[in-house]
Write a protein that holds these residues in place. Sequence first.
Motif, mmCIF file in Angstrom:
data_model
loop_
_atom_site.group_PDB
_atom_site.id
_atom_site.type_symbol
_atom_site.label_atom_id
_atom_site.label_comp_id
_atom_site.label_asym_id
_atom_site.label_seq_id
_atom_site.Cartn_x
_atom_site.Cartn_y
_atom_site.Cartn_z
ATOM 1 N N GLY A 1 0.685 -1.149 0.023
ATOM 2 C CA GLY A 1 0.038 -0.032 0.186
ATOM 3 C C GLY A 1 0.870 1.292 -0.043
ATOM 4 N N GLY A 2 2.006 1.186 0.625
ATOM 5 C CA GLY A 2 3.003 2.376 0.558
ATOM 6 C C GLY A 2 3.374 2.641 -0.913
ATOM 7 N N ILE A 3 3.767 3.862 -1.221
ATOM 8 C CA ILE A 3 4.245 4.424 -2.283
ATOM 9 C C ILE A 3 5.355 3.537 -3.092
ATOM 10 C CG2 ILE A 3 5.599 6.306 -3.521
ATOM 11 C CD1 ILE A 3 4.229 8.314 -1.880
ATOM 12 N N THR A 4 6.391 3.019 -2.122
ATOM 13 C CA THR A 4 7.389 1.923 -2.936
ATOM 14 C C THR A 4 6.446 0.662 -3.324
ATOM 15 O OG1 THR A 4 8.948 3.102 -1.364
ATOM 16 C CG2 THR A 4 9.615 1.091 -2.566
ATOM 17 N N ASP A 5 5.694 0.399 -2.405
ATOM 18 C CA ASP A 5 4.922 -0.799 -2.993
ATOM 19 C C ASP A 5 4.314 -0.744 -4.246
ATOM 20 O OD1 ASP A 5 3.516 -3.788 -2.401
ATOM 21 O OD2 ASP A 5 2.107 -2.323 -2.257
ATOM 22 N N GLN A 6 3.416 0.485 -4.384
ATOM 23 C CA GLN A 6 2.436 0.920 -5.390
ATOM 24 C C GLN A 6 3.480 0.779 -6.677
ATOM 25 O OE1 GLN A 6 -0.040 4.206 -4.901
ATOM 26 N NE2 GLN A 6 0.060 4.057 -2.644
ATOM 27 N N LEU A 7 4.688 1.412 -6.661
ATOM 28 C CA LEU A 7 5.434 1.458 -7.784
ATOM 29 C C LEU A 7 5.895 0.172 -8.140
ATOM 30 C CD1 LEU A 7 6.595 3.727 -9.582
ATOM 31 C CD2 LEU A 7 8.769 3.875 -8.289
ATOM 32 N N GLY A 8 6.350 -0.554 -7.220
ATOM 33 C CA GLY A 8 6.937 -1.894 -7.501
ATOM 34 C C GLY A 8 5.738 -2.793 -8.166
ATOM 35 N N ARG A 9 4.394 -2.623 -7.843
ATOM 36 C CA ARG A 9 3.420 -3.375 -8.314
ATOM 37 C C ARG A 9 2.957 -2.653 -9.915
ATOM 38 N NH1 ARG A 9 1.637 -6.956 -4.900
ATOM 39 N NH2 ARG A 9 2.314 -6.719 -2.815
ATOM 40 N N LEU A 10 3.391 -1.567 -10.059
ATOM 41 C CA LEU A 10 3.328 -0.781 -11.584
ATOM 42 C C LEU A 10 4.257 -1.423 -12.286
ATOM 43 C CD1 LEU A 10 2.099 1.172 -13.166
ATOM 44 C CD2 LEU A 10 3.819 2.955 -12.395
ATOM 45 N N ALA B 1 5.766 -4.266 -11.889
ATOM 46 C CA ALA B 1 5.552 -5.787 -12.026
ATOM 47 C C ALA B 1 4.565 -5.955 -13.165
ATOM 48 C CB ALA B 1 4.983 -6.360 -10.743
ATOM 49 N N ALA B 2 3.373 -5.238 -13.033
ATOM 50 C CA ALA B 2 2.350 -5.334 -13.820
ATOM 51 C C ALA B 2 2.737 -5.020 -15.346
ATOM 52 C CB ALA B 2 1.298 -4.895 -13.531
ATOM 53 N N SER B 3 3.577 -4.287 -15.755
ATOM 54 C CA SER B 3 3.872 -3.595 -17.038
ATOM 55 C C SER B 3 4.088 -4.802 -17.831
ATOM 56 C CB SER B 3 4.982 -2.732 -17.069
ATOM 57 O OG SER B 3 4.598 -1.421 -15.903
ATOM 58 N N ASP B 4 3.766 -4.500 -19.168
ATOM 59 C CA ASP B 4 3.956 -5.484 -20.314
ATOM 60 C C ASP B 4 5.715 -5.455 -20.615
ATOM 61 O OD1 ASP B 4 3.889 -7.472 -22.272
ATOM 62 O OD2 ASP B 4 2.623 -6.247 -23.438
ATOM 63 N N HIS B 5 6.612 -6.022 -19.831
ATOM 64 C CA HIS B 5 7.777 -6.286 -20.557
ATOM 65 C C HIS B 5 8.629 -7.610 -20.585
ATOM 66 C CE1 HIS B 5 8.373 -6.847 -16.092
ATOM 67 N NE2 HIS B 5 7.976 -5.350 -15.961
ATOM 68 N N GLY B 6 7.678 -8.695 -20.501
ATOM 69 C CA GLY B 6 8.032 -9.935 -20.821
ATOM 70 C C GLY B 6 8.710 -10.594 -19.587
ATOM 71 N N VAL B 7 8.552 -10.167 -18.432
ATOM 72 C CA VAL B 7 9.117 -10.935 -17.269
ATOM 73 C C VAL B 7 7.971 -10.916 -16.194
ATOM 74 C CG1 VAL B 7 10.880 -10.547 -15.341
ATOM 75 C CG2 VAL B 7 11.459 -9.556 -17.805
ATOM 76 N N ARG B 8 7.749 -11.926 -15.826
ATOM 77 C CA ARG B 8 6.718 -12.261 -14.697
ATOM 78 C C ARG B 8 7.528 -11.967 -13.379
ATOM 79 N NH1 ARG B 8 4.791 -17.945 -12.231
ATOM 80 N NH2 ARG B 8 3.199 -17.211 -10.815
ATOM 81 N N VAL B 9 7.130 -11.043 -12.670
ATOM 82 C CA VAL B 9 7.425 -10.724 -11.627
ATOM 83 C C VAL B 9 6.667 -10.892 -10.323
ATOM 84 C CG1 VAL B 9 8.331 -8.475 -10.313
ATOM 85 C CG2 VAL B 9 8.709 -8.701 -12.808
ATOM 86 N N VAL B 10 7.339 -11.156 -9.185
ATOM 87 C CA VAL B 10 6.566 -11.510 -7.822
ATOM 88 C C VAL B 10 6.919 -10.433 -6.810
ATOM 89 C CG1 VAL B 10 6.112 -13.068 -6.149
ATOM 90 C CG2 VAL B 10 6.349 -13.959 -8.438
ATOM 91 N N VAL B 11 5.999 -9.706 -6.449
ATOM 92 C CA VAL B 11 6.544 -8.544 -5.495
ATOM 93 C C VAL B 11 6.564 -9.165 -3.987
ATOM 94 C CG1 VAL B 11 5.867 -6.530 -4.325
ATOM 95 C CG2 VAL B 11 5.537 -6.821 -6.772
ATOM 96 N N ASP B 12 7.652 -9.116 -3.380
ATOM 97 C CA ASP B 12 8.011 -9.442 -1.841
ATOM 98 C C ASP B 12 8.351 -8.310 -1.035
ATOM 99 O OD1 ASP B 12 8.773 -10.815 0.246
ATOM 100 O OD2 ASP B 12 10.557 -11.544 -0.613
ATOM 101 N N ASN B 13 7.119 -7.946 -0.227
ATOM 102 C CA ASN B 13 7.434 -6.970 0.685
ATOM 103 C C ASN B 13 7.991 -7.320 1.995
ATOM 104 O OD1 ASN B 13 4.472 -6.379 -0.712
ATOM 105 N ND2 ASN B 13 5.192 -4.659 -0.235
ATOM 106 N N ARG B 14 8.998 -6.578 2.311
ATOM 107 C CA ARG B 14 9.767 -6.997 3.234
ATOM 108 C C ARG B 14 10.263 -5.481 4.133
ATOM 109 N NH1 ARG B 14 12.261 -12.176 3.892
ATOM 110 N NH2 ARG B 14 11.582 -13.234 2.172
ATOM 111 N N PRO B 15 9.135 -4.983 5.027
ATOM 112 C CA PRO B 15 9.382 -3.686 5.628
ATOM 113 C C PRO B 15 10.349 -4.150 6.882
ATOM 114 C CG PRO B 15 7.430 -4.876 6.231
ATOM 115 C CD PRO B 15 8.044 -5.632 5.053
ATOM 116 N N GLY B 16 10.757 -2.960 7.416
ATOM 117 C CA GLY B 16 11.380 -3.051 8.792
ATOM 118 C C GLY B 16 12.664 -2.478 8.705
#
Length: 336
Positions: A56-65, A67-82
């Motif tokens: 939900g944070g800005i860094t997460d939102q950007l990461g998911r953007l 990850a979801a972009s059409d660039h030929g790579v399947r991306v899994v977002v791994d949130n590691r706060p702290g």
Amino acid sequence: MTPRTPLIPTLAARASAGVRALLLTCGALALAAPAALAVNAYPSRPVTLVVPGPPGGITDQLGRLVAASDHGVRVVVDNRPGAGGNLATELVARAEPDGYTVLMGTQGTMASNQFLYKSLRFDPARDFVAAHGLVSIPNLLVVNGKLPYQSVRELVAYAKGHPGKLTVSSAGNGTGSHLAGELFQTLAGVKFVHVPYKGSAPSINDLLAGQVDLTFDYPASTLTQVQAGKLRALAVTGASRLPALPQVPTIAEAGYPGAESTSWIGLFFPARTPAPVVAKWQAAVTRVLKDPAAVEAIHRMGGVPLALSGDAFGDFVRAERTKWKTTIERAGATLD
């Protein structure tokens, strides 16, 4: 009479040396061949994009953007706060440098944390490759809407006449909002009382309630209240005005060009990741940042695309380290 060195043994020795060199070369090529094939086949499995913050944070939102972009790579977002992003950063620093673990690096994890924390178990300069910038997000210098200050100069004039009277809140010690305030105080020659909170939300709530006087925080946290007239924006700390607040000057236009500061995010790989793999990501991110839908999403976050790649992005990160090292040392800030 000096004995003559036999010709045949010499030629044999040379031949042996040549054979050894050939064998070593063949061995090296044999070892390099699988690596080359692996690079050519990249990516053959999903890539893990490590985000140093919660969902939900800005860094997460950007990461998911990304990850979801059409660039030929399947991306899994791994949130590691702290730990100010240090947990995620250390994880990627220790990952296999094969291109399958990527970090959403931030101003904190890549530029300022090393001067705030004295016991980091990674070196941002040594352990990472700066691949591509993603977004640059300025802060807004805002005051409670009931206070009389209409400009940065009026605020500074009052602060100089009343040292230690004004309070400045932040999202926490060492955060971008804290450091932006420290940089401004140094450049303007004023002293505020710093009141750190555990996040932007409680900081803004107390600013709205009049418990503190001003803050430097993201547009995403302050824009709605500014547009409602409950907070007054005096300046944008970035290099350009915000499209949503075209009447608000930049901090340079307000008279303090050295106080420019932004929170930024970019992609970083573990050191020794193959250059062709990094290059594939650089090309992919360049395409993402030219996508009108992605640019619009970044603008909604209050940011602008940080279209720096390779050496240009690396130079930018190094300059940021120098700036924040000086600011942190002057402020005497520490998080250990």
